[in-house]
Design a protein around this motif. Structure first.
Motif, PDB file in Angstrom:
ATOM      1  N   PHE A   1     -14.548  21.942  19.468  1.00  0.00           N
ATOM      2  CA  PHE A   1     -13.305  22.146  20.193  1.00  0.00           C
ATOM      3  C   PHE A   1     -13.488  23.253  21.217  1.00  0.00           C
ATOM      4  CE2 PHE A   1     -13.180  25.141  16.714  1.00  0.00           C
ATOM      5  CZ  PHE A   1     -12.572  26.269  17.247  1.00  0.00           C
ATOM      6  N   ALA A   2     -12.537  23.344  22.134  1.00  0.00           N
ATOM      7  CA  ALA A   2     -12.614  24.336  23.202  1.00  0.00           C
ATOM      8  C   ALA A   2     -11.478  25.336  23.063  1.00  0.00           C
ATOM      9  CB  ALA A   2     -12.521  23.641  24.559  1.00  0.00           C
ATOM     10  N   GLU A   3     -11.769  26.575  23.366  1.00  0.00           N
ATOM     11  CA  GLU A   3     -10.748  27.639  23.299  1.00  0.00           C
ATOM     12  C   GLU A   3     -11.057  28.669  24.379  1.00  0.00           C
ATOM     13  OE1 GLU A   3      -7.486  29.719  22.360  1.00  0.00           O
ATOM     14  OE2 GLU A   3      -8.015  27.792  21.466  1.00  0.00           O
ATOM     15  N   PRO A   4     -10.116  28.948  25.316  1.00  0.00           N
ATOM     16  CA  PRO A   4      -8.774  28.367  25.397  1.00  0.00           C
ATOM     17  C   PRO A   4      -8.774  26.962  25.988  1.00  0.00           C
ATOM     18  CG  PRO A   4      -9.123  29.888  27.208  1.00  0.00           C
ATOM     19  CD  PRO A   4     -10.336  29.981  26.338  1.00  0.00           C
ATOM     20  N   ASP A   5      -7.735  26.233  25.679  1.00  0.00           N
ATOM     21  CA  ASP A   5      -7.527  24.894  26.191  1.00  0.00           C
ATOM     22  C   ASP A   5      -6.019  24.665  26.329  1.00  0.00           C
ATOM     23  OD1 ASP A   5      -7.720  22.256  26.929  1.00  0.00           O
ATOM     24  OD2 ASP A   5      -8.138  21.522  24.892  1.00  0.00           O
ATOM     25  N   PRO A   6      -5.518  24.599  27.568  1.00  0.00           N
ATOM     26  CA  PRO A   6      -6.208  24.519  28.855  1.00  0.00           C
ATOM     27  C   PRO A   6      -6.718  25.880  29.327  1.00  0.00           C
ATOM     28  CG  PRO A   6      -3.853  24.545  29.217  1.00  0.00           C
ATOM     29  CD  PRO A   6      -4.049  24.488  27.724  1.00  0.00           C
ATOM     30  N   PHE A   7      -7.565  25.831  30.377  1.00  0.00           N
ATOM     31  CA  PHE A   7      -7.982  27.061  31.031  1.00  0.00           C
ATOM     32  C   PHE A   7      -7.985  26.832  32.538  1.00  0.00           C
ATOM     33  CE2 PHE A   7     -11.916  24.814  31.233  1.00  0.00           C
ATOM     34  CZ  PHE A   7     -12.774  25.471  32.086  1.00  0.00           C
ATOM     35  N   SER A   8      -8.119  27.921  33.303  1.00  0.00           N
ATOM     36  CA  SER A   8      -8.005  27.847  34.757  1.00  0.00           C
ATOM     37  C   SER A   8      -9.217  28.510  35.405  1.00  0.00           C
ATOM     38  CB  SER A   8      -6.717  28.530  35.235  1.00  0.00           C
ATOM     39  OG  SER A   8      -6.640  28.549  36.641  1.00  0.00           O
ATOM     40  N   PRO A   9     -10.216  27.739  35.834  1.00  0.00           N
ATOM     41  CA  PRO A   9     -11.424  28.320  36.420  1.00  0.00           C
ATOM     42  C   PRO A   9     -11.182  29.207  37.633  1.00  0.00           C
ATOM     43  CG  PRO A   9     -11.804  26.017  35.848  1.00  0.00           C
ATOM     44  CD  PRO A   9     -10.337  26.267  35.665  1.00  0.00           C
ATOM     45  N   VAL A  10     -10.068  29.030  38.342  1.00  0.00           N
ATOM     46  CA  VAL A  10      -9.810  29.839  39.538  1.00  0.00           C
ATOM     47  C   VAL A  10      -8.976  31.081  39.224  1.00  0.00           C
ATOM     48  CG1 VAL A  10      -9.914  27.780  40.982  1.00  0.00           C
ATOM     49  CG2 VAL A  10      -7.684  28.608  40.208  1.00  0.00           C
ATOM     50  N   ASN A  11      -8.578  31.233  37.973  1.00  0.00           N
ATOM     51  CA  ASN A  11      -7.729  32.361  37.572  1.00  0.00           C
ATOM     52  C   ASN A  11      -8.576  33.382  36.806  1.00  0.00           C
ATOM     53  OD1 ASN A  11      -5.852  34.131  36.514  1.00  0.00           O
ATOM     54  ND2 ASN A  11      -4.532  32.562  35.646  1.00  0.00           N
ATOM     55  N   PRO A  12      -8.783  34.590  37.341  1.00  0.00           N
ATOM     56  CA  PRO A  12      -9.615  35.587  36.649  1.00  0.00           C
ATOM     57  C   PRO A  12      -9.121  35.933  35.243  1.00  0.00           C
ATOM     58  CG  PRO A  12      -9.160  36.270  38.912  1.00  0.00           C
ATOM     59  CD  PRO A  12      -8.276  35.082  38.644  1.00  0.00           C
ATOM     60  N   LYS A  13      -7.858  35.704  34.964  1.00  0.00           N
ATOM     61  CA  LYS A  13      -7.312  36.021  33.647  1.00  0.00           C
ATOM     62  C   LYS A  13      -7.717  35.001  32.584  1.00  0.00           C
ATOM     63  CE  LYS A  13      -3.153  38.267  35.514  1.00  0.00           C
ATOM     64  NZ  LYS A  13      -1.655  38.224  35.555  1.00  0.00           N
ATOM     65  N   ASN A  14      -8.183  33.824  33.003  1.00  0.00           N
ATOM     66  CA  ASN A  14      -8.428  32.758  32.023  1.00  0.00           C
ATOM     67  C   ASN A  14      -9.404  31.732  32.597  1.00  0.00           C
ATOM     68  OD1 ASN A  14      -7.984  31.339  29.584  1.00  0.00           O
ATOM     69  ND2 ASN A  14      -6.428  30.049  30.533  1.00  0.00           N
ATOM     70  N   ASN A  15     -10.552  32.222  33.108  1.00  0.00           N
ATOM     71  CA  ASN A  15     -11.427  31.345  33.885  1.00  0.00           C
ATOM     72  C   ASN A  15     -12.612  30.766  33.128  1.00  0.00           C
ATOM     73  OD1 ASN A  15     -12.972  33.621  33.641  1.00  0.00           O
ATOM     74  ND2 ASN A  15     -13.111  34.070  35.826  1.00  0.00           N
ATOM     75  N   THR A  16     -12.677  30.983  31.815  1.00  0.00           N
ATOM     76  CA  THR A  16     -13.800  30.468  31.022  1.00  0.00           C
ATOM     77  C   THR A  16     -13.290  29.948  29.685  1.00  0.00           C
ATOM     78  OG1 THR A  16     -15.313  32.067  32.038  1.00  0.00           O
ATOM     79  CG2 THR A  16     -16.030  31.033  29.984  1.00  0.00           C
ATOM     80  N   THR A  17     -13.825  28.831  29.252  1.00  0.00           N
ATOM     81  CA  THR A  17     -13.518  28.316  27.925  1.00  0.00           C
ATOM     82  C   THR A  17     -14.795  28.308  27.089  1.00  0.00           C
ATOM     83  OG1 THR A  17     -12.436  26.525  26.699  1.00  0.00           O
ATOM     84  CG2 THR A  17     -13.913  25.880  28.486  1.00  0.00           C
ATOM     85  N   THR A  18     -14.649  28.465  25.777  1.00  0.00           N
ATOM     86  CA  THR A  18     -15.786  28.468  24.858  1.00  0.00           C
ATOM     87  C   THR A  18     -15.743  27.212  24.001  1.00  0.00           C
ATOM     88  OG1 THR A  18     -15.860  30.882  24.784  1.00  0.00           O
ATOM     89  CG2 THR A  18     -16.930  29.698  22.985  1.00  0.00           C
ATOM     90  N   LEU A  19     -16.829  26.470  24.009  1.00  0.00           N
ATOM     91  CA  LEU A  19     -16.941  25.241  23.229  1.00  0.00           C
ATOM     92  C   LEU A  19     -17.683  25.555  21.933  1.00  0.00           C
ATOM     93  CD1 LEU A  19     -18.163  23.046  26.216  1.00  0.00           C
ATOM     94  CD2 LEU A  19     -15.810  23.502  25.540  1.00  0.00           C
ATOM     95  N   ARG A  20     -17.116  25.110  20.827  1.00  0.00           N
ATOM     96  CA  ARG A  20     -17.701  25.376  19.509  1.00  0.00           C
ATOM     97  C   ARG A  20     -18.067  24.063  18.818  1.00  0.00           C
ATOM     98  NH1 ARG A  20     -16.636  30.688  18.087  1.00  0.00           N
ATOM     99  NH2 ARG A  20     -15.079  31.720  19.407  1.00  0.00           N
ATOM    100  N   TYR A  21     -19.213  24.048  18.151  1.00  0.00           N
ATOM    101  CA  TYR A  21     -19.621  22.881  17.375  1.00  0.00           C
ATOM    102  C   TYR A  21     -20.457  23.354  16.186  1.00  0.00           C
ATOM    103  CZ  TYR A  21     -23.888  23.465  20.191  1.00  0.00           C
ATOM    104  OH  TYR A  21     -24.997  23.977  20.801  1.00  0.00           O
ATOM    105  N   PHE A  22     -20.501  22.544  15.141  1.00  0.00           N
ATOM    106  CA  PHE A  22     -21.177  22.922  13.889  1.00  0.00           C
ATOM    107  C   PHE A  22     -22.252  21.894  13.568  1.00  0.00           C
ATOM    108  CE2 PHE A  22     -21.838  23.399   9.366  1.00  0.00           C
ATOM    109  CZ  PHE A  22     -21.761  24.763   9.173  1.00  0.00           C
ATOM    110  N   LEU A  23     -23.449  22.385  13.272  1.00  0.00           N
ATOM    111  CA  LEU A  23     -24.565  21.526  12.873  1.00  0.00           C
ATOM    112  C   LEU A  23     -24.775  21.603  11.365  1.00  0.00           C
ATOM    113  CD1 LEU A  23     -27.133  22.431  15.680  1.00  0.00           C
ATOM    114  CD2 LEU A  23     -25.478  20.551  15.650  1.00  0.00           C
ATOM    115  N   THR A  24     -25.034  20.463  10.748  1.00  0.00           N
ATOM    116  CA  THR A  24     -25.168  20.412   9.288  1.00  0.00           C
ATOM    117  C   THR A  24     -26.620  20.476   8.812  1.00  0.00           C
ATOM    118  OG1 THR A  24     -25.177  17.988   9.350  1.00  0.00           O
ATOM    119  CG2 THR A  24     -23.040  19.089   9.065  1.00  0.00           C
ATOM    120  N   ARG A  25     -27.585  20.475   9.755  1.00  0.00           N
ATOM    121  CA  ARG A  25     -28.998  20.517   9.376  1.00  0.00           C
ATOM    122  C   ARG A  25     -29.765  21.444  10.295  1.00  0.00           C
ATOM    123  NH1 ARG A  25     -31.031  14.355   8.930  1.00  0.00           N
ATOM    124  NH2 ARG A  25     -33.010  15.495   8.726  1.00  0.00           N
ATOM    125  N   ASP A  26     -30.913  21.887   9.846  1.00  0.00           N
ATOM    126  CA  ASP A  26     -31.806  22.698  10.670  1.00  0.00           C
ATOM    127  C   ASP A  26     -32.671  21.798  11.552  1.00  0.00           C
ATOM    128  OD1 ASP A  26     -30.903  25.051   9.553  1.00  0.00           O
ATOM    129  OD2 ASP A  26     -32.458  25.112   8.005  1.00  0.00           O
TER     130      ASP A  26
END
Length: 222
Positions: A1-26
């Motif tokens: 999932f992404a956080e924050p969502d939505p986000f605004s790339p042109v707005n310095p207050k909220n211009n980046t989102t972080t994508l998270r995922y989980f792996l179950t194996r090495d």
């Protein structure tokens, strides 16, 4: 999932989102990308990285790879335009021929809410001012009244996540001021884009001093 969502790339207050995922194996070979129409890659975020079991993150600032030819943000030609963008993550094990694929979406919203505010309606008998305004989307709202020197007289409303709609804010001060006053309205959407409106000045007393107000020049620089 992404956080924050939505986000605004042109707005310095909220211009980046972080994508998270989980792996179950090495030892999995991972690819992660933002995709557009027909699954075409907009931005390759992770490419053939060997990662181990656990949670992983990668950030996206709304940028794109050199081959991208799609729509771009009006406020920054190096960022994608508004829309829902698909996030695809694949993980491949050395002992399995078929990769595991997961996908989700993240919303880009670069546009402030289109906030409308009418001229205040003054009721001198009841000594109150009504302000009709409209919100086009869910927004955090602030409405305040200031005097002619821009000193705060009263905070009329402060509401988080107010639904879209047309409303009326009422200012009825306990002690009416004899100075010119005006409303300031601000609305901030979920992507933290902010819109502001300032009304014309008004008086809460019947007898108004002779003044010149709301003076401006356009363009201010020429």
């Amino acid at each position: 999932f992404a956080e924050p969502d939505p986000f605004s790339p042109v707005n310095p207050k909220n211009n980046t989102t972080t994508l998270r995922y989980f792996l179950t194996r090495d030892g999995l070979t991972v690819n992660a990308a933002i995709t557009g129409k027909e699954g075409r890659i907009v931005k390759q975020l992770v490419k053939n990285e060997v990662l181990n079991k656990g949670e992983h993150t990668v950030s996206w600032d709304g940028g794109f790879d050199p081959a991208y030819g799609g729509p771009r943000a009006s406020g920054n030609n190096n960022r994608v335009a508004d829309g829902a963008w698909e996030v695809k993550v694949t993980a491949t094990a050395t002992d399995e021929p078929n990769p595991c694929l997961t996908s989700n979406t993240v919303v880009v919203d670069n546009v402030p809410p289109y906030l409308l505010a009418d001229d205040p309606v003054i009721d001198l008998v009841n000594r109150k001012a009504d302000l009709k305004y409209s919100l086009p989307e869910v927004s955090s709202l602030g409405i305040a009244v200031y005097d002619s020197d821009d000193n705060l007289l009263d905070q009329v409303e402060s509401t988080a996540d107010k639904p879209a709609g047309t409303y009326t804010a009422i200012w009825q001060p306990a002690i009416p001021t004899d100075k010119a006053a005006h409303f300031k309205v601000s609305a901030t959407d979920r992507a933290k884009n902010e819109a502001k409106r300032t009304t014309d000045s008004f008086y809460m007393t019947a007898e108004q001093p002779l003044q010149i107000i709301n003076q401006s020049a356009f363009p201010a620089t020429f």
